[in-house]
Each structure stands twice: as C-alpha cells, then as structure tokens.
Design an enzyme around this catalytic site. Sequence first.
Site, PDB file in Angstrom:
ATOM      1  N   SER A 147      -0.864  -2.504  -8.175  1.00 28.93           N
ATOM      2  CA  SER A 147      -0.396  -2.098  -9.277  1.00 28.93           C
ATOM      3  C   SER A 147      -1.292  -1.514 -10.612  1.00 28.93           C
ATOM      4  O   SER A 147      -2.427  -1.992 -10.497  1.00 28.93           O
ATOM      5  CB  SER A 147       0.471  -3.027  -9.956  1.00 28.93           C
ATOM      6  N   TYR A 160       3.765 -10.886 -13.459  1.00 28.49           N
ATOM      7  CA  TYR A 160       3.384  -9.789 -12.410  1.00 28.49           C
ATOM      8  C   TYR A 160       1.960  -9.402 -12.432  1.00 28.49           C
ATOM      9  O   TYR A 160       1.328  -9.149 -11.517  1.00 28.49           O
ATOM     10  CB  TYR A 160       4.176  -8.510 -13.074  1.00 28.49           C
TER      11      TYR A 160
HETATM   12  P1  NAP Z   1      11.988  -2.308  -5.238  1.00 23.10           P
HETATM   13  O1  NAP Z   1      12.602  -0.844  -5.520  1.00 23.10           O
HETATM   14  O2  NAP Z   1      12.468  -3.282  -6.314  1.00 23.10           O
HETATM   15  O3  NAP Z   1      12.032  -2.692  -3.930  1.00 23.10           O
HETATM   16  C1  NAP Z   1      11.616  -3.926  -3.751  1.00 23.10           C
HETATM   17  C2  NAP Z   1      11.743  -4.286  -2.172  1.00 23.10           C
HETATM   18  O4  NAP Z   1      11.308  -5.497  -1.826  1.00 23.10           O
HETATM   19  C3  NAP Z   1      13.362  -4.392  -1.794  1.00 23.10           C
HETATM   20  O5  NAP Z   1      13.430  -3.969  -0.488  1.00 23.10           O
HETATM   21  C4  NAP Z   1      13.739  -5.799  -1.543  1.00 23.10           C
HETATM   22  O6  NAP Z   1      14.520  -6.129  -0.817  1.00 23.10           O
HETATM   23  C5  NAP Z   1      12.127  -6.389  -0.990  1.00 23.10           C
HETATM   24  N1  NAP Z   1      11.879  -7.815  -1.408  1.00 23.10           N
HETATM   25  C6  NAP Z   1      11.941  -8.339  -2.716  1.00 23.10           C
HETATM   26  N2  NAP Z   1      11.600  -9.753  -2.716  1.00 23.10           N
HETATM   27  C7  NAP Z   1      11.577  -9.927  -1.339  1.00 23.10           C
HETATM   28  C8  NAP Z   1      11.113 -11.056  -0.804  1.00 23.10           C
HETATM   29  N3  NAP Z   1      11.073 -12.222  -1.261  1.00 23.10           N
HETATM   30  N4  NAP Z   1      11.138 -10.976   0.804  1.00 23.10           N
HETATM   31  C9  NAP Z   1      11.297  -9.822   1.594  1.00 23.10           C
HETATM   32  N5  NAP Z   1      11.656  -8.798   0.826  1.00 23.10           N
HETATM   33  C10 NAP Z   1      11.618  -8.758  -0.598  1.00 23.10           C
HETATM   34  O7  NAP Z   1      10.351  -2.201  -5.691  1.00 23.10           O
HETATM   35  P2  NAP Z   1       9.282  -0.795  -5.671  1.00 23.10           P
HETATM   36  O8  NAP Z   1       9.332  -0.268  -6.762  1.00 23.10           O
HETATM   37  O9  NAP Z   1       9.625   0.233  -4.253  1.00 23.10           O
HETATM   38  O10 NAP Z   1       7.945  -1.392  -5.577  1.00 23.10           O
HETATM   39  C11 NAP Z   1       7.737  -1.966  -4.237  1.00 23.10           C
HETATM   40  C12 NAP Z   1       6.401  -2.656  -4.440  1.00 23.10           C
HETATM   41  O11 NAP Z   1       5.415  -1.577  -5.245  1.00 23.10           O
HETATM   42  C13 NAP Z   1       6.382  -3.804  -5.211  1.00 23.10           C
HETATM   43  O12 NAP Z   1       5.183  -4.663  -4.470  1.00 23.10           O
HETATM   44  C14 NAP Z   1       6.035  -3.404  -6.580  1.00 23.10           C
HETATM   45  O13 NAP Z   1       5.304  -4.338  -7.329  1.00 23.10           O
HETATM   46  C15 NAP Z   1       4.903  -2.223  -6.269  1.00 23.10           C
HETATM   47  N6  NAP Z   1       4.900  -1.328  -7.493  1.00 23.10           N
HETATM   48  C16 NAP Z   1       5.838  -0.581  -7.897  1.00 23.10           C
HETATM   49  C17 NAP Z   1       5.469   0.421  -8.942  1.00 23.10           C
HETATM   50  C18 NAP Z   1       6.591   1.371  -9.397  1.00 23.10           C
HETATM   51  O14 NAP Z   1       6.606   1.905 -10.496  1.00 23.10           O
HETATM   52  N7  NAP Z   1       7.822   1.041  -8.727  1.00 23.10           N
HETATM   53  C19 NAP Z   1       4.342   0.715  -9.282  1.00 23.10           C
HETATM   54  C20 NAP Z   1       3.215  -0.311  -8.749  1.00 23.10           C
HETATM   55  C21 NAP Z   1       3.366  -0.958  -7.713  1.00 23.10           C
HETATM   56  P3  NAP Z   1      15.701  -7.297  -1.070  1.00 23.10           P
HETATM   57  O15 NAP Z   1      16.062  -7.577  -2.369  1.00 23.10           O
HETATM   58  O16 NAP Z   1      16.818  -7.055   0.061  1.00 23.10           O
HETATM   59  O17 NAP Z   1      14.679  -8.434  -0.503  1.00 23.10           O
HETATM   60  C1  GCO Z   2       6.382  -2.305 -15.992  1.00 20.63           C
HETATM   61  C2  GCO Z   2       6.453  -1.687 -14.462  1.00 20.63           C
HETATM   62  C3  GCO Z   2       5.070  -1.358 -13.801  1.00 20.63           C
HETATM   63  C4  GCO Z   2       5.189  -0.814 -12.418  1.00 20.63           C
HETATM   64  C5  GCO Z   2       3.849  -0.826 -11.839  1.00 20.63           C
HETATM   65  C6  GCO Z   2       2.827   0.133 -12.550  1.00 20.63           C
HETATM   66  O1  GCO Z   2       7.097  -2.955 -16.366  1.00 20.63           O
HETATM   67  O2  GCO Z   2       5.195  -1.958 -16.576  1.00 20.63           O
HETATM   68  O3  GCO Z   2       7.514  -2.083 -13.743  1.00 20.63           O
HETATM   69  O4  GCO Z   2       4.576  -2.893 -13.597  1.00 20.63           O
HETATM   70  O5  GCO Z   2       6.228  -1.444 -11.848  1.00 20.63           O
HETATM   71  O6  GCO Z   2       3.401  -1.948 -11.262  1.00 20.63           O
HETATM   72  O7  GCO Z   2       1.940   0.312 -11.691  1.00 20.63           O
END
Ligand code: NAP
Ligand code: GCO
Length: 266
Positions: A147, A160
């Site tokens: 992230s 986080y």
């Molecule tokens: P999301 O839309 O909230 O999806 C998260 C997924 O993880 C869901 O399928 C959820 O399904 C599953 N999950 C959560 N806890 C779990 C557990 N304990 N065991 C198994 N599955 C679990 O998140 P996203 O935005 O796609 O993000 C995915 C990854 O990218 C995360 O690691 C997040 O920190 C990272 N990320 C996101 C962003 C962003 O801007 N969106 C940026 C940087 C990094 P269930 O709830 O059904 O388990």
């Molecule tokens: C926040 C956001 C970020 C993104 C991502 C950025 O609240 O700042 O959720 O944390 O999820 O991790 O890279």
Amino acid sequence: MDMQKMFSLEGKTALVTGGAYGIGFAIAEALAGAGAKIAFNCRSQSNLDNALADYSAKGIDARGYIADVTSEEQVTELIGKIEADLGGVDILVNNAGIIKRIPMTEMSAEDFRQVVDIDLIGPFICAKAVIPGMLKKGHGKIINICSMMSELGRETVSAYAAAKGGLKMLTRNICSEYGEANIQCNGIGPGYIATPQTAPLRERQADGSRHPFDQFIVSKTPAGRWGDPEDLMGPAVFLASDASNFVNGHILYVDGGILAYIGKQP
Ligand code: NAP
Ligand code: GCO
C-alpha cells in the site's frame, strides 16, 4: 527470446486471497487471462457465490473456497483442497485485507490487532502454507499487496500502516530466505484505487460535491485520477510470470505517481 512465453502463466495455479471482488478479482482475472488456473478464498458464502458468477460471466473457471486467512487450520485445509483440485499453488497473491479508520487514541488494541491479524499475519500464514509445495516444485511466486501506507502515514490508519509497513518487510524477508530456491516474493503497492474499501473516501457530499478526500487524492496523484483495479492487472502478470524471475524483494508501486509528487500547489 519468446516474449509471449515469458509472460505466459499456462500450466500454473494461482491462489488469490480475498479474490471475490475489488483488487483481488481484477488480479485473478489478469492471471487467468495469461493462462493460470484460479483459486480464491474469502470468508462470506454470499461473496463467494457472487464471485463465482462474476468469474463465470468472464469465462473464468475459478475455484472458490471459504477460508479466513488468519486461521492456520483453515489455510492449511485450503491449500490441501487446492492441491487436490488444481495441483498445488505456483503463484500466491496475498490480497485479502481490511482497514479500520479510527484516530489512534480512540482505537482499541482489539481493533488494532484485527487489522494486523488480517493484513500482516494472514499473509505470513498463507506464505508459510504454500512455500513447502513451491520448494518441491522448484519454483514459486508470492505477491504481497502492500500500500501507499507501506511508505507513508496518515491520520486514522495507524494499524493499517503498521501492518502494510510490516508486509513490505515480510516481502523482503521471504525474498532473503527463499530466493535461493527460485521463489520470488515481491509486493505491489497500489495507490488509491476505486473499490469497496475506499468507497467511504469517495462518497458524494449532501450538496452533491465530491468528498474532500476524493479531491485531495486527485490533487496528489500526477495521473489526476483514482486508480481502477484494472490498472493492477499488467503489473500482477509481470510479477507472476517468468518475466520477473530476477526481480525479488521489490515493491512495485502502481500509484499514478503519488509517491514521486509533492502535490499540486493550492
Ligand atoms: P476490498 O474491496 O475490501 O476486498 C477485500 C477482500 O478481502 C474481500 O474479498 C474480502 O472478502 C476479503 N477478506 C477480508 N478479510 C479476509 C480474511 N480474514 N480472510 C479471507 N478473506 C478476507 O479491498 P480492496 O480495495 O480490493 O483491497 C484488496 C487489497 O489491496 C487489501 O489488502 C488492501 O489493503 C489493498 N489495497 C487497497 C487499496 C485501495 O485503494 N483499494 C490500495 C492499496 C492497497 P470477505 O469479507 O468475504 O472475506
Ligand atoms: C486510506 C485508504 C488507503 C488505501 C490504500 C492506499 O484510508 O488511506 O484506504 O489506505 O486503501 O492503502 O495505498
């Protein structure tokens, strides 16, 4: 040099944790497009059922499993099922993750633990479960979804940021410990991506105006936009394929330039 073969995932099996929707779903779709067999897990049966329909609609014969990445027992069972169904994990994408946005002094230790449990200990548990099989195969790819918060802090995301900072170092340590066995462990550091996780940061205000955080992120991103999950598809295929066999311990930031930019002058 056969460049198509270099980026091909034909004959490989990928496990994308949390691959029911969002970033995980897009990465799984990309790996399938490069030829990989897809397995994914999540905790919710309804999310799993909806995801199977979505994968099928895209012509992807994904296998879905209910498993919580924080449970060593459930993950061990998950890996055993994938070995029986698909022949073992060649590519692990540690994508499952949550965030809790709470000012640190108001956050309970339990809330902090839950975030670290899922976002850092979960990837440890899953990597520990797949590495023995990768050692037997003589190859393996582990991609940890890090992230911006692996590098930067901001208000309300202490747990986080601590977890994602730790995930960056876990990535480097897996590289250090298993690189000699032809296992490459790298990270992808997405910028701000439009998924359910960030929906609260993009909600329209009562007067119809954009969320202040939405405007802030767009001003901090040279690309001038939020990322889409699709922006992560190419980088994921690169890190999952033979094209990255000499890339190890690296965090590939896919952030539209945020980390390079001081931000637009107000
Ligand atoms: P999301 O839309 O909230 O999806 C998260 C997924 O993880 C869901 O399928 C959820 O399904 C599953 N999950 C959560 N806890 C779990 C557990 N304990 N065991 C198994 N599955 C679990 O998140 P996203 O935005 O796609 O993000 C995915 C990854 O990218 C995360 O690691 C997040 O920190 C990272 N990320 C996101 C962003 C962003 O801007 N969106 C940026 C940087 C990094 P269930 O709830 O059904 O388990
Ligand atoms: C926040 C956001 C970020 C993104 C991502 C950025 O609240 O700042 O959720 O944390 O999820 O991790 O890279």
